[in-house]
Design a protein around this motif. Sequence first.
Motif, PDB file in Angstrom:
ATOM      1  N   GLY A  14       0.823  -1.211   0.000  1.00 50.86           N
ATOM      2  CA  GLY A  14       0.000   0.000   0.000  1.00 50.86           C
ATOM      3  C   GLY A  14       0.851   1.252   0.000  1.00 50.86           C
ATOM      4  O   GLY A  14       0.608   2.187  -0.783  1.00 50.86           O
ATOM      5  N   THR A  34      -6.447   0.470  11.220  1.00 53.79           N
ATOM      6  CA  THR A  34      -5.913   0.708  12.555  1.00 53.79           C
ATOM      7  C   THR A  34      -5.607   2.198  12.708  1.00 53.79           C
ATOM      8  O   THR A  34      -4.559   2.673  12.239  1.00 53.79           O
ATOM      9  CB  THR A  34      -4.610  -0.119  12.761  1.00 53.79           C
ATOM     10  N   THR A  68      -4.492  -5.450   1.021  1.00 57.13           N
ATOM     11  CA  THR A  68      -4.504  -6.069   2.353  1.00 57.13           C
ATOM     12  C   THR A  68      -3.906  -7.469   2.287  1.00 57.13           C
ATOM     13  O   THR A  68      -3.748  -8.052   1.212  1.00 57.13           O
ATOM     14  CB  THR A  68      -5.931  -6.210   2.902  1.00 57.13           C
ATOM     15  N   LYS A  69      -3.635  -8.006   3.433  1.00 58.15           N
ATOM     16  CA  LYS A  69      -3.313  -9.431   3.550  1.00 58.15           C
ATOM     17  C   LYS A  69      -4.426 -10.222   2.860  1.00 58.15           C
ATOM     18  O   LYS A  69      -5.618  -9.879   2.997  1.00 58.15           O
ATOM     19  CB  LYS A  69      -3.251  -9.777   5.046  1.00 58.15           C
ATOM     20  N   ILE A  97      -2.346 -16.135   0.420  1.00 56.18           N
ATOM     21  CA  ILE A  97      -1.299 -16.858   1.154  1.00 56.18           C
ATOM     22  C   ILE A  97      -1.861 -17.320   2.502  1.00 56.18           C
ATOM     23  O   ILE A  97      -2.402 -16.516   3.270  1.00 56.18           O
ATOM     24  CB  ILE A  97      -0.067 -15.955   1.349  1.00 56.18           C
TER      25      ILE A  97
END
Length: 216
Positions: A14, A34, A68-69, A97
């Motif tokens: 990002g 966050t 994002t993840k 992943i």
Amino acid sequence: MAKKIGIIGSGVVGVTLANGFVKHGYDVLIGTNTPAKRDDLKTKTHGRAHVGSFADAAIFGDVVVLTTKGGAADSAIRTAGIDYLAGKTVIDTTNPIADAPPVNGVLQYFTPQNDSLMEQLQRLAPAANFVKAFSCVGNALMVNPMLPGGPPTMFICGNSEPAKAEVSTILNQFGFEVEDAGTVEAARAIEPLCILWCIPGFRGAGWTHAFKLLKT
Ligand SMILES: NC(=O)c1ccc[n+]([C@@H]2O[C@H](COP(=O)([O-])OP(=O)(O)OC[C@H]3O[C@@H](n4cnc5c(N)ncnc54)[C@H](OP(=O)(O)O)[C@@H]3O)[C@@H](O)[C@H]2O)c1
């Protein structure tokens, strides 16, 4: 007026893409889930990108970039607001992943072979125009990489031809040749390129390579 880019995701991808889009003259907002990370994001983007929430990024962007993840992508899109993405090009950089560690340098994925993360996200937000891109190269080579073999290839796919054209223009600005692999199902082939890309790194051969498709 500069095109607006909203980035959902505050990790290294990002931040790297935020700085890349700023460099190329876009108006950028990077979103984190966050709030305590916002000051740090201001610093990492040198005060040149707006900082906000995932929803702020989805609202702000003419083009939205998902960084994002992989395992958090579904909830990130719900948090950002599915309706805000309707009709927009969404560049999907994510890879599915798994949390389990790599096996002898081979990443594990949580998606089955005849499905992909981007197909799942496209089903979740059917009015958004997802385009897979930036998923098969390391962040250090995402913005105008200089490699001895010339510009690397970025494999993309998605169901919207105008969205892919928009992303291809961006990828050309970012120093990539573009190979359009077709509709969203091609993400089943593009997402695993990340597994292949990571193997030399895990085997100690470094992380400074990129894919190039050679043609006659
Ligand atoms: N790293 C690379 O070089 C590279 C290269 C190509 C593709 N990719 C792909 O790009 C994506 C981003 O990778 P990355 O390395 O930049 O960062 P990352 O650590 O995979 O993801 C960071 C982002 O995911 C969010 N996130 C993590 N867990 C969450 C959860 N449970 N709920 C909601 N949000 C959550 C974080 O939220 P907060 O903002 O709240 O912290 C943050 O915005 C990944 O899918 C990766 O596979 C990475």
